[in-house]
Scaffold this motif. Structure first.
Motif, PDB file in Angstrom:
ATOM      1  N   VAL A 101      26.317   2.279 -46.189  1.00 35.40           N
ATOM      2  CA  VAL A 101      27.028   2.392 -47.459  1.00 35.40           C
ATOM      3  C   VAL A 101      27.320   3.862 -47.761  1.00 35.40           C
ATOM      4  O   VAL A 101      26.641   4.763 -47.260  1.00 35.40           O
ATOM      5  N   ALA A 102      28.349   4.067 -48.598  1.00 34.38           N
ATOM      6  CA  ALA A 102      28.697   5.407 -49.046  1.00 34.38           C
ATOM      7  C   ALA A 102      29.245   5.309 -50.460  1.00 34.38           C
ATOM      8  O   ALA A 102      29.657   4.234 -50.914  1.00 34.38           O
ATOM      9  N   GLU A 103      29.265   6.423 -51.163  1.00 34.52           N
ATOM     10  CA  GLU A 103      29.817   6.468 -52.514  1.00 34.52           C
ATOM     11  C   GLU A 103      31.269   6.031 -52.499  1.00 34.52           C
ATOM     12  O   GLU A 103      31.989   6.253 -51.522  1.00 34.52           O
ATOM     13  N   GLY A 104      31.688   5.415 -53.574  1.00 38.05           N
ATOM     14  CA  GLY A 104      33.077   4.999 -53.685  1.00 38.05           C
ATOM     15  C   GLY A 104      33.291   3.549 -53.297  1.00 38.05           C
ATOM     16  O   GLY A 104      34.421   3.060 -53.305  1.00 38.05           O
ATOM     17  N   GLY A 105      32.245   2.846 -52.925  1.00 38.94           N
ATOM     18  CA  GLY A 105      32.374   1.438 -52.582  1.00 38.94           C
ATOM     19  C   GLY A 105      32.537   1.143 -51.102  1.00 38.94           C
ATOM     20  O   GLY A 105      32.778   0.014 -50.716  1.00 38.94           O
ATOM     21  N   TYR A 106      32.406   2.152 -50.252  1.00 41.54           N
ATOM     22  CA  TYR A 106      32.501   1.933 -48.804  1.00 41.54           C
ATOM     23  C   TYR A 106      31.260   1.193 -48.306  1.00 41.54           C
ATOM     24  O   TYR A 106      30.135   1.494 -48.717  1.00 41.54           O
ATOM     25  N   LYS A 107      31.476   0.236 -47.400  1.00 42.79           N
ATOM     26  CA  LYS A 107      30.368  -0.507 -46.818  1.00 42.79           C
ATOM     27  C   LYS A 107      30.747  -0.956 -45.414  1.00 42.79           C
ATOM     28  O   LYS A 107      31.878  -1.375 -45.183  1.00 42.79           O
ATOM     29  N   LEU A 108      29.817  -0.865 -44.493  1.00 37.53           N
ATOM     30  CA  LEU A 108      30.031  -1.305 -43.119  1.00 37.53           C
ATOM     31  C   LEU A 108      28.846  -2.161 -42.716  1.00 37.53           C
ATOM     32  O   LEU A 108      27.704  -1.695 -42.749  1.00 37.53           O
ATOM     33  N   GLU A 109      29.119  -3.403 -42.360  1.00 34.77           N
ATOM     34  CA  GLU A 109      28.086  -4.313 -41.874  1.00 34.77           C
ATOM     35  C   GLU A 109      28.455  -4.695 -40.453  1.00 34.77           C
ATOM     36  O   GLU A 109      29.577  -5.131 -40.203  1.00 34.77           O
ATOM     37  N   GLY A 110      27.547  -4.534 -39.526  1.00 36.42           N
ATOM     38  CA  GLY A 110      27.817  -4.916 -38.151  1.00 36.42           C
ATOM     39  C   GLY A 110      27.421  -3.838 -37.171  1.00 36.42           C
ATOM     40  O   GLY A 110      26.563  -3.006 -37.441  1.00 36.42           O
ATOM     41  N   ASN A 111      28.114  -3.853 -36.018  1.00 38.41           N
ATOM     42  CA  ASN A 111      27.788  -2.911 -34.944  1.00 38.41           C
ATOM     43  C   ASN A 111      29.070  -2.453 -34.263  1.00 38.41           C
ATOM     44  O   ASN A 111      30.165  -2.665 -34.780  1.00 38.41           O
ATOM     45  N   ALA A 112      28.937  -1.866 -33.079  1.00 37.51           N
ATOM     46  CA  ALA A 112      30.087  -1.297 -32.375  1.00 37.51           C
ATOM     47  C   ALA A 112      30.990  -2.363 -31.759  1.00 37.51           C
ATOM     48  O   ALA A 112      32.069  -2.043 -31.277  1.00 37.51           O
ATOM     49  N   LYS A 113      30.591  -3.636 -31.780  1.00 35.44           N
ATOM     50  CA  LYS A 113      31.423  -4.699 -31.204  1.00 35.44           C
ATOM     51  C   LYS A 113      32.221  -5.438 -32.276  1.00 35.44           C
ATOM     52  O   LYS A 113      33.376  -5.789 -32.065  1.00 35.44           O
ATOM     53  N   SER A 114      31.586  -5.698 -33.408  1.00 38.14           N
ATOM     54  CA  SER A 114      32.287  -6.348 -34.518  1.00 38.14           C
ATOM     55  C   SER A 114      31.642  -5.918 -35.826  1.00 38.14           C
ATOM     56  O   SER A 114      30.431  -5.676 -35.881  1.00 38.14           O
ATOM     57  N   ALA A 115      32.478  -5.821 -36.863  1.00 37.48           N
ATOM     58  CA  ALA A 115      31.974  -5.337 -38.142  1.00 37.48           C
ATOM     59  C   ALA A 115      32.824  -5.865 -39.286  1.00 37.48           C
ATOM     60  O   ALA A 115      33.987  -6.224 -39.103  1.00 37.48           O
ATOM     61  N   LYS A 116      32.217  -5.872 -40.452  1.00 40.28           N
ATOM     62  CA  LYS A 116      32.931  -6.149 -41.692  1.00 40.28           C
ATOM     63  C   LYS A 116      32.912  -4.836 -42.465  1.00 40.28           C
ATOM     64  O   LYS A 116      31.833  -4.312 -42.777  1.00 40.28           O
ATOM     65  N   ILE A 117      34.101  -4.307 -42.735  1.00 37.31           N
ATOM     66  CA  ILE A 117      34.217  -2.996 -43.367  1.00 37.31           C
ATOM     67  C   ILE A 117      34.913  -3.159 -44.714  1.00 37.31           C
ATOM     68  O   ILE A 117      36.012  -3.705 -44.792  1.00 37.31           O
ATOM     69  N   THR A 118      34.263  -2.672 -45.763  1.00 37.50           N
ATOM     70  CA  THR A 118      34.844  -2.676 -47.106  1.00 37.50           C
ATOM     71  C   THR A 118      35.238  -1.244 -47.443  1.00 37.50           C
ATOM     72  O   THR A 118      34.408  -0.328 -47.363  1.00 37.50           O
ATOM     73  N   LEU A 119      36.518  -1.061 -47.796  1.00 39.35           N
ATOM     74  CA  LEU A 119      37.031   0.270 -48.140  1.00 39.35           C
ATOM     75  C   LEU A 119      36.865   0.541 -49.625  1.00 39.35           C
ATOM     76  O   LEU A 119      36.503  -0.350 -50.413  1.00 39.35           O
TER      77      LEU A 119
END
Length: 129
Positions: A101-119
């Motif tokens: 997670v990062a400030e501003g609502g960024y989120k990354l769930e997963g790994n280097a093969k597949s991920a769900k990324i929220t901008l």
């Protein structure tokens, strides 16, 4: 006139040099470092982790591209929305294997093969490498 022997001359030269056994005085125009003792007693610092994997993700919706650098240790990732962008968002995970997670609502769930990324704008992308 009497000739001096080379031995006597060398003895006089050695005696003169023996008087120069003092260390030279070091002159420095800089003031002493006020934090020198704190720095000498400080704990050693740990270097930042190196990049383990750089991934280009193809994401839906919109067939967009997102670029992620995963760092060793599994606690940090850097997200770029454009390949050659110098601006990256640094995401951190509390523990390896958890969501980044990062400030501003960024989120990354997963790994280097597949991920769900929220901008930051709230859009969620389902991505595959």
């Amino acid at each position: 006139m009497k000739n001096s022997s080379p031995f006597a001359l060398s003895a006089v030269a050695l005696l003169a040099l023996a008087a120069c056994n003092n260390k030279p005085e070091v002159v420095d125009s800089r003031s002493p470092d006020p934090m020198a003792s704190q720095l000498a007693n400080a704990a050693p610092s740990e270097p930042p982790p190196s990049i383990e994997t750089s991934v280009s993700f193809r994401c839906q919706p919109g067939n967009t591209l997102l670029f992620v650098d995963f760092f060793k240790g599994g606690k940090m990732a850097a997200l770029r929305e454009k390949k050659d962008s110098m601006k990256s968002i640094l995401l951190n995970a509390p523990e390896a294997g958890q969501a980044y997670v990062a400030e501003g609502g960024y989120k990354l769930e997963g790994n280097a093969k597949s991920a769900k990324i929220t901008l930051a704008d709230g859009t969620a992308h389902t991505c595959k490498a």
